[in-house]
Structure formats: C-alpha cells, structure tokens
Design a protein around this motif. Structure first.
Motif, PDB file in Angstrom:
ATOM      1  N   ASP A 132       0.839  -1.218   0.000  1.00  0.00           N
ATOM      2  CA  ASP A 132       0.000   0.000   0.000  1.00  0.00           C
ATOM      3  C   ASP A 132       0.866   1.256   0.000  1.00  0.00           C
ATOM      4  OD1 ASP A 132      -2.221  -1.584   0.014  1.00  0.00           O
ATOM      5  OD2 ASP A 132      -2.599  -1.407   2.177  1.00  0.00           O
ATOM      6  N   GLN A 133       1.965   1.186   0.766  1.00  0.00           N
ATOM      7  CA  GLN A 133       2.876   2.335   0.819  1.00  0.00           C
ATOM      8  C   GLN A 133       3.476   2.613  -0.552  1.00  0.00           C
ATOM      9  OE1 GLN A 133       6.560   1.788   2.952  1.00  0.00           O
ATOM     10  NE2 GLN A 133       6.502   3.896   3.748  1.00  0.00           N
ATOM     11  N   LYS A 134       3.836   1.519  -1.256  1.00  0.00           N
ATOM     12  CA  LYS A 134       4.409   1.672  -2.592  1.00  0.00           C
ATOM     13  C   LYS A 134       3.389   2.298  -3.549  1.00  0.00           C
ATOM     14  CE  LYS A 134       6.626  -0.968  -6.279  1.00  0.00           C
ATOM     15  NZ  LYS A 134       7.057  -2.303  -6.741  1.00  0.00           N
ATOM     16  N   LYS A 135       2.127   1.776  -3.452  1.00  0.00           N
ATOM     17  CA  LYS A 135       1.076   2.334  -4.301  1.00  0.00           C
ATOM     18  C   LYS A 135       0.811   3.799  -3.959  1.00  0.00           C
ATOM     19  CE  LYS A 135      -1.340  -2.033  -5.150  1.00  0.00           C
ATOM     20  NZ  LYS A 135      -2.601  -2.798  -4.965  1.00  0.00           N
ATOM     21  N   THR A 136       0.824   4.071  -2.658  1.00  0.00           N
ATOM     22  CA  THR A 136       0.593   5.466  -2.222  1.00  0.00           C
ATOM     23  C   THR A 136       1.696   6.378  -2.724  1.00  0.00           C
ATOM     24  OG1 THR A 136      -0.550   4.675  -0.230  1.00  0.00           O
ATOM     25  CG2 THR A 136       0.253   6.957  -0.222  1.00  0.00           C
ATOM     26  N   ALA A 137       2.921   5.889  -2.658  1.00  0.00           N
ATOM     27  CA  ALA A 137       4.060   6.680  -3.148  1.00  0.00           C
ATOM     28  C   ALA A 137       3.914   6.944  -4.655  1.00  0.00           C
ATOM     29  CB  ALA A 137       5.364   5.947  -2.846  1.00  0.00           C
ATOM     30  N   GLN A 138       3.453   5.916  -5.378  1.00  0.00           N
ATOM     31  CA  GLN A 138       3.253   6.092  -6.821  1.00  0.00           C
ATOM     32  C   GLN A 138       2.140   7.107  -7.108  1.00  0.00           C
ATOM     33  OE1 GLN A 138       2.477   2.065  -8.100  1.00  0.00           O
ATOM     34  NE2 GLN A 138       4.666   1.557  -8.302  1.00  0.00           N
ATOM     35  N   GLU A 139       1.071   6.992  -6.285  1.00  0.00           N
ATOM     36  CA  GLU A 139      -0.030   7.952  -6.454  1.00  0.00           C
ATOM     37  C   GLU A 139       0.420   9.373  -6.137  1.00  0.00           C
ATOM     38  OE1 GLU A 139      -3.201   6.569  -4.040  1.00  0.00           O
ATOM     39  OE2 GLU A 139      -3.719   4.881  -5.351  1.00  0.00           O
ATOM     40  N   ILE A 140       1.232   9.492  -5.063  1.00  0.00           N
ATOM     41  CA  ILE A 140       1.751  10.816  -4.689  1.00  0.00           C
ATOM     42  C   ILE A 140       2.610  11.377  -5.807  1.00  0.00           C
ATOM     43  CG2 ILE A 140       3.338  12.013  -3.132  1.00  0.00           C
ATOM     44  CD1 ILE A 140       2.314  10.173  -0.891  1.00  0.00           C
ATOM     45  N   GLU A 141       3.453  10.518  -6.392  1.00  0.00           N
ATOM     46  CA  GLU A 141       4.305  10.947  -7.491  1.00  0.00           C
ATOM     47  C   GLU A 141       3.458  11.364  -8.689  1.00  0.00           C
ATOM     48  OE1 GLU A 141       7.857  12.014  -9.225  1.00  0.00           O
ATOM     49  OE2 GLU A 141       7.428  11.372  -7.156  1.00  0.00           O
ATOM     50  N   TYR A 142       2.406  10.579  -8.958  1.00  0.00           N
ATOM     51  CA  TYR A 142       1.499  10.911 -10.071  1.00  0.00           C
ATOM     52  C   TYR A 142       0.805  12.244  -9.819  1.00  0.00           C
ATOM     53  CZ  TYR A 142      -2.639  10.748 -13.021  1.00  0.00           C
ATOM     54  OH  TYR A 142      -3.629  11.072 -13.909  1.00  0.00           O
ATOM     55  N   LEU A 143       0.355  12.409  -8.577  1.00  0.00           N
ATOM     56  CA  LEU A 143      -0.312  13.665  -8.221  1.00  0.00           C
ATOM     57  C   LEU A 143       0.641  14.854  -8.317  1.00  0.00           C
ATOM     58  CD1 LEU A 143      -2.493  12.514  -5.179  1.00  0.00           C
ATOM     59  CD2 LEU A 143      -3.280  13.129  -7.481  1.00  0.00           C
ATOM     60  N   LYS A 144       1.895  14.627  -7.912  1.00  0.00           N
ATOM     61  CA  LYS A 144       2.897  15.685  -8.029  1.00  0.00           C
ATOM     62  C   LYS A 144       3.094  16.089  -9.489  1.00  0.00           C
ATOM     63  CE  LYS A 144       5.736  14.840  -3.900  1.00  0.00           C
ATOM     64  NZ  LYS A 144       7.077  14.426  -3.422  1.00  0.00           N
ATOM     65  N   ASN A 145       3.250  15.050 -10.336  1.00  0.00           N
ATOM     66  CA  ASN A 145       3.433  15.332 -11.772  1.00  0.00           C
ATOM     67  C   ASN A 145       2.209  16.033 -12.360  1.00  0.00           C
ATOM     68  OD1 ASN A 145       5.972  14.148 -11.777  1.00  0.00           O
ATOM     69  ND2 ASN A 145       5.168  12.113 -12.304  1.00  0.00           N
ATOM     70  N   THR A 146       1.034  15.504 -11.964  1.00  0.00           N
ATOM     71  CA  THR A 146      -0.207  16.116 -12.453  1.00  0.00           C
ATOM     72  C   THR A 146      -0.325  17.559 -11.991  1.00  0.00           C
ATOM     73  OG1 THR A 146      -1.310  13.961 -12.413  1.00  0.00           O
ATOM     74  CG2 THR A 146      -2.717  15.929 -12.489  1.00  0.00           C
ATOM     75  N   ASN A 147       0.005  17.761 -10.706  1.00  0.00           N
ATOM     76  CA  ASN A 147      -0.059  19.118 -10.161  1.00  0.00           C
ATOM     77  C   ASN A 147       0.927  20.037 -10.866  1.00  0.00           C
ATOM     78  OD1 ASN A 147      -1.008  21.043  -8.130  1.00  0.00           O
ATOM     79  ND2 ASN A 147       1.052  20.869  -7.257  1.00  0.00           N
ATOM     80  N   TYR A 148       2.114  19.519 -11.159  1.00  0.00           N
ATOM     81  CA  TYR A 148       3.127  20.311 -11.869  1.00  0.00           C
ATOM     82  C   TYR A 148       2.630  20.693 -13.267  1.00  0.00           C
ATOM     83  CZ  TYR A 148       7.535  21.452 -14.148  1.00  0.00           C
ATOM     84  OH  TYR A 148       8.532  22.089 -14.846  1.00  0.00           O
ATOM     85  N   LYS A 149       2.012  19.677 -13.936  1.00  0.00           N
ATOM     86  CA  LYS A 149       1.486  19.964 -15.267  1.00  0.00           C
ATOM     87  C   LYS A 149       0.357  20.979 -15.203  1.00  0.00           C
ATOM     88  CE  LYS A 149       2.653  15.462 -17.252  1.00  0.00           C
ATOM     89  NZ  LYS A 149       2.121  14.184 -17.800  1.00  0.00           N
TER      90      LYS A 149
END
Length: 277
Positions: free
Chosen positions: A51-68
């Motif tokens: 779950d932590q790994k998935k959460t980290a991936q989601e956080i990274e995705y959200l970061k990228n999305t937020n940056y875009k």
C-alpha cells in the motif's frame, strides 16, 4: 526415616516433572500463537508495504499532475495576458479609427452645411429664372450651375449677351460671399461641326466660351481669378441625345462647377484630429 525421605523426594520429583510438562505445553501453545501472530503481522506488513508503494506512486502521479496543471495554469495566464494585451490594442485601434471616422464625418457635415447654404443663396438670387435657362444641382457634394447656351451666347459666337451678364452678376455676388470655394467654368457644345470663322472646332468653341465667362466674372464682378478655372468639354459630355433639336439645345450649355477648397477640407480634418487627441 530413610524411607520417608526417599518417598518425599520421589513425590517432589514427580510433582516437579508434572509442572514442567504443563508449562512446556503452555509455552508450546504460546509459541505457536506467537508464530501465527508473526505470520499475520508479516502478511499485514507486506500489505502495508505494498500500500505504501502504491501510495508513493499515487503521490508521485499527483505531483506530476499538479506540476502539469501549474504549468498549464501559467501558460493559460500568460496566454490570457497576451490576449488581454492584444484585445486592448485592438480596442485602442478601433477607438482611434472611430475617432478618425467621426472627425472626417464632422468635416463632411461641415462641408455639406456650406454646400446647402450655397445652394440656398444661389436659388435665392436666381429664383426668378426659368429652369430651361438655369439649373442648380448637387451631385456627390458638388454644386453645379448649368446655364443654357441661348441665354449666354449668340449662335456660334463667344460674345456674352446683356441678359447673361445679369445672371453672372447674381452668381458672382454669391461667390464673393463664399471665399472658401473655387469654381470651374465648363463649356459644352452639341456635335454639330462649327463653321464660324476664327473657331477651329467644338473643342475650340467650348474653351473660348468658358474663357469668356471667366473674364466677365473677373473683370466685371471682381471674382478673384485665382479661384477660377476655364475648361472646354466639346460635345463629349452630353446630357441628352444629339439626334433631336431639343437634345442638341440641352447639350449646348455652360456649367459652373462650385468646388470646396480641398486644402481647407483637409484642414478641417486635421484640426479635428488634433482636438481628438
């Protein structure tokens, strides 16, 4: 006594052996439970790590999305700023054009007012004249005074009649009161070849008649010659057919074209431009 002691020892040993077995069993059960709990904990830990790994991936995705999104917002803000600037420039340009159009319209209205006043004055002084002899028309803001040939000249001649001088005197009086206009005198003929001595052709006749009228306006009525132009049109600008007597009579005419001074007209526009700034 020895028997008693031996018996007691055996009893204690038996009791001790019995307690250790129970404890051992309890420990075994506790061990098994601990191992089960450990296994469950490992499973839960593995799930938590996943779950932590998935959460980290989601956080990274959200970061990228937020940056875009931030970049998109920035680009949109930049685009909106450019569009706003372009719109502002367009509005300023339209405003400037509207002001120029309004200024030109004001100048045209002023010129039209002068034209209307001129026509009113001319009709006032020439009101008793027949339409067959004198006509006053306005075309595209220009005033035309057409005087028939029979009123102005003898047939085939450039000499001006007394009655014609009276008409020209009335026209000259109006022109004198309008120093901001210029005039062009146009001579027109029919298409019948001229046979008068000293006159070459219809071109010559039309020019000489226009010149004769200009001289009368200048010499007899003091119209400034700088304001006048003499022109001959021969028979190339007819108002009727030359196939009939009536048509030829209509074509034999002299036309005084009253023109606004263009430099003054443009001066009105320039003055309006200065006031609009």
């Amino acid at each position: 006594m020895k028997r008693i002691i031996l018996f007691s020892f055996i009893a204690v040993a038996s009791l001790t052996s019995c307690v250790s077995k129970k404890k051992y069993t309890a420990l075994q059960e506790e061990k098994q439970q601990t191992e089960a709990d450990l296994s469950q904990a490992k499973m839960e830990l593995a799930k938590c790590l996943d779950d932590q790994k998935k959460t980290a991936q989601e956080i990274e995705y959200l970061k990228n999305t937020n940056y875009k999104l931030l970049n998109s917002v920035g680009e949109m803000a930049t685009l909106s700023k450019k569009e706003a600037e372009n719109l502002e420039r367009s509005l300023e340009s339209m405003k400037e054009k509207d002001m120029k159009i309004q200024t030109m319209q004001d100048a045209i209205n002023k010129k039209d007012s002068v034209t209307l006043a001129l026509v009113t004055s001319l009709k006032g002084v020439l009101g008793d004249m027949s339409d067959d002899d004198v006509q006053i028309n306005v075309e595209k803001g220009v005033v035309f005074i057409s005087i028939s040939d029979k009123l102005l000249f003898r047939s085939g001649s450039t000499g001006i009649s007394k009655e014609a001088r009276d008409v020209l005197g009335k026209v000259a009086k109006v022109l004198q009161n309008k120093p901001d206009i210029e005039i062009m005198v146009e001579g027109h003929t029919d298409d019948v070849p001229i046979k008068t001595e000293g006159i070459l052709d219809n071109w010559d006749l039309s020019v000489k008649r226009a010149t004769a009228i200009v001289r009368v306006l200048q010499n007899d009525f003091n119209v400034d010659p700088k304001r006048m132009t003499a022109a001959g049109r021969s028979y190339y600008l007819p108002v009727a057919s030359n196939d009939t007597k009536e048509g030829r009579a209509a074509n034999r005419r002299t036309r005084i074209v009253v023109l606004p001074k263009l430099d003054q007209f443009y001066g009105m526009i320039e003055e309006g431009m200065k006031k609009s700034k």
